[in-house]
Design a protein around this motif. Structure first.
Motif, PDB file in Angstrom:
ATOM      1  N   SER A 186       8.627   5.126   9.510  1.00 24.19           N
ATOM      2  CA  SER A 186       9.172   4.285  10.381  1.00 24.19           C
ATOM      3  C   SER A 186      10.608   4.519  11.023  1.00 24.19           C
ATOM      4  CB  SER A 186       8.745   3.057   9.372  1.00 24.19           C
ATOM      5  OG  SER A 186      10.060   2.502   8.540  1.00 24.19           O
ATOM      6  N   LEU A 227       1.891   4.982   0.594  1.00 20.81           N
ATOM      7  CA  LEU A 227       1.832   6.003   1.625  1.00 20.81           C
ATOM      8  C   LEU A 227       1.265   6.817   1.700  1.00 20.81           C
ATOM      9  CD1 LEU A 227       3.632   6.219   4.710  1.00 20.81           C
ATOM     10  CD2 LEU A 227       5.824   7.313   3.811  1.00 20.81           C
ATOM     11  N   ASP A 228       0.448   7.020   2.472  1.00 20.02           N
ATOM     12  CA  ASP A 228      -0.277   8.592   1.895  1.00 20.02           C
ATOM     13  C   ASP A 228       0.408   9.654   2.821  1.00 20.02           C
ATOM     14  OD1 ASP A 228      -2.190   9.976   2.895  1.00 20.02           O
ATOM     15  OD2 ASP A 228      -3.958   9.710   3.404  1.00 20.02           O
ATOM     16  N   THR A 279       1.083  -1.010   0.470  1.00 17.70           N
ATOM     17  CA  THR A 279      -0.214  -0.412   0.098  1.00 17.70           C
ATOM     18  C   THR A 279       0.665   1.122   0.239  1.00 17.70           C
ATOM     19  OG1 THR A 279      -1.550  -1.233   1.266  1.00 17.70           O
ATOM     20  CG2 THR A 279      -2.238   0.960   1.410  1.00 17.70           C
ATOM     21  N   CYS A 312       9.786   5.661   4.721  1.00 20.51           N
ATOM     22  CA  CYS A 312       8.120   4.699   4.605  1.00 20.51           C
ATOM     23  C   CYS A 312       7.675   5.700   6.399  1.00 20.51           C
ATOM     24  CB  CYS A 312       8.957   3.274   5.379  1.00 20.51           C
ATOM     25  SG  CYS A 312       8.807   1.767   3.704  1.00 20.51           S
ATOM     26  N   GLU A 371       6.449  17.092  15.624  1.00 19.98           N
ATOM     27  CA  GLU A 371       5.183  16.017  15.218  1.00 19.98           C
ATOM     28  C   GLU A 371       5.641  14.737  15.937  1.00 19.98           C
ATOM     29  OE1 GLU A 371       2.782  14.327  11.421  1.00 19.98           O
ATOM     30  OE2 GLU A 371       4.695  13.709  11.445  1.00 19.98           O
ATOM     31  N   ALA A 394       5.293  10.751   7.194  1.00 22.99           N
ATOM     32  CA  ALA A 394       4.861  10.453   5.727  1.00 22.99           C
ATOM     33  C   ALA A 394       5.154  11.274   4.296  1.00 22.99           C
ATOM     34  CB  ALA A 394       2.884  10.139   5.994  1.00 22.99           C
ATOM     35  N   SER A 399      -0.923  12.450   3.095  1.00 21.35           N
ATOM     36  CA  SER A 399      -1.860  13.037   4.040  1.00 21.35           C
ATOM     37  C   SER A 399      -1.996  12.390   6.072  1.00 21.35           C
ATOM     38  CB  SER A 399      -3.060  13.314   3.764  1.00 21.35           C
ATOM     39  OG  SER A 399      -3.928  12.037   3.572  1.00 21.35           O
ATOM     40  N   SER A 400      -1.304  11.304   6.169  1.00 16.53           N
ATOM     41  CA  SER A 400      -1.807  11.128   7.507  1.00 16.53           C
ATOM     42  C   SER A 400      -0.787  11.302   8.181  1.00 16.53           C
ATOM     43  CB  SER A 400      -0.751   9.268   7.363  1.00 16.53           C
ATOM     44  OG  SER A 400       0.018   8.745   6.844  1.00 16.53           O
ATOM     45  N   SER A 401       0.594  12.373   7.922  1.00 20.69           N
ATOM     46  CA  SER A 401       1.731  12.449   9.168  1.00 20.69           C
ATOM     47  C   SER A 401       2.652  13.869   8.048  1.00 20.69           C
ATOM     48  CB  SER A 401       2.736  11.514  10.071  1.00 20.69           C
ATOM     49  OG  SER A 401       3.178  10.892   8.998  1.00 20.69           O
TER      50      SER A 401
END
Length: 308
Positions: A52, A6-7, A4, A50, A84, A14, A9-11
């Motif tokens: 991570s 990486l979005d 999938t 990623c 963040e 990201a 808008s998620s953070s």
């Protein structure tokens, strides 16, 4: 099964990762290629892409930005990635700090981050209860050093600092680190207002914690009170007014600027010789001078905040 994407808008981490991968692929490089150019492992590049693992340090971000000819794209996003990891109120305080035109500080235990040397900052941050890795330590040190740029150049805020005498007496990082830190602090006195609150002042309203007061371009003010295990942001006018009164009281009870500068210089010289007795003697002499000045009816420093 396809992975999938990486979005972004998620953070912010990201979004950073998506930009990094896009810039790398635009150059036709593998993760191994990029890693070799910035002297990290391919796994580290994969982590960043990623979102991570440990967040990127400011130093690594600059290296990536240069290698990829990103024209500051990654560098501009790094502060947001770093923030963040903090709770909402802490991010709010950091954002306000970057816009403040006047910054007033009371430091109870350590030299304020704005004025720390890198070895001193590393020694302080290494003791952080939430520190989990060497990467995180590097990240926090880099962020602290980067924030010091706020005090340079056009638009720099006016800075006023009250240091508890304990800050001068505690040899953070060893005698050499402490001596260099106090020399740096002494040099900062030519640019900023620095006063020392002596032990002889006794109890005061901010015992047990530190305080930062921020004045914004529109004249509004915010207070940030911090203890060993907590911090709290205050924006209600009544709360801020109470902290203003407490800070003014501390300034009035502190040594005058010239005597504070001399105490810092004497403390630095004491660490140069590794002698606690010399520091104790310097402290006693300065406090005796202060007592004589008060008995003669000498004025305490102004309680106003214009000197910030």
């Amino acid at each position: 099964m396809a992975k999938t994407p990486l979005d972004p808008s998620s953070s912010m981490a990201a979004l950073y990762g998506v930009h990094l991968k896009r810039l790398r692929e635009r150059r036709g490089w593998t993760q191994h290629d990029l890693a070799a150019r910035v002297f990290v492992s391919p796994g580290r590049v994969a982590q960043l892409e990623c979102a991570s693992g440990a967040r990127p340090t400011a130093e690594l971000t600059r290296a990536l930005d240069d290698a990829l000819d990103a024209a500051g794209l990654l560098v501009d996003r790094w502060p947001h990635v770093y923030r963040e990891s903090f709770p909402d109120w802490a991010r709010r305080f950091m954002e306000l700090s970057e816009r403040a035109i006047i910054i007033r500080l009371y430091a109870a235990q350590a030299v304020p981050g704005f004025l720390q040397t890198e070895p001193y900052a590393r020694a302080v941050l290494r003791r952080g209860r939430t520190l989990t890795s060497a990467h995180m330590l590097d990240e926090r040190v880099a962020a602290r050093m980067a924030r010091q740029e706020r005090l340079q150049g056009v638009g720099a805020p006016a800075l006023s600092v009250v240091l508890d005498e304990a800050v001068l007496m505690r040899p953070v990082g060893g005698h050499t680190s402490m001596r260099d830190q106090l020399v740096r602090l002494r040099e900062a006195c030519t640019q900023h207002t620095v006063q020392v609150l002596p032990f002889s002042s006794g109890a005061h309203p901010l015992l047990g914690g530190s305080l930062t007061l921020l004045t914004m371009p529109d004249g509004s003010e915010t207070a940030y009170a911090e203890g060993a295990e907590h911090g709290q942001l205050f924006e209600e006018p009544d709360d801020v007014a109470s902290f203003n009164r407490a800070y003014d009281q501390l300034r009035a009870e502190s040594l005058p600027v010239a005597m504070s500068v001399q105490m810092i210089a004497d403390a630095a010289e004491g660490y140069r010789h590794g002698g606690s007795e010399r520091r104790a003697l310097a402290r006693k002499q300065l406090q005796q001078r202060s007592g004589r000045r008060v008995r003669r009816g000498g004025r305490r420093p102004s309680r106003g905040r214009s000197g910030a």
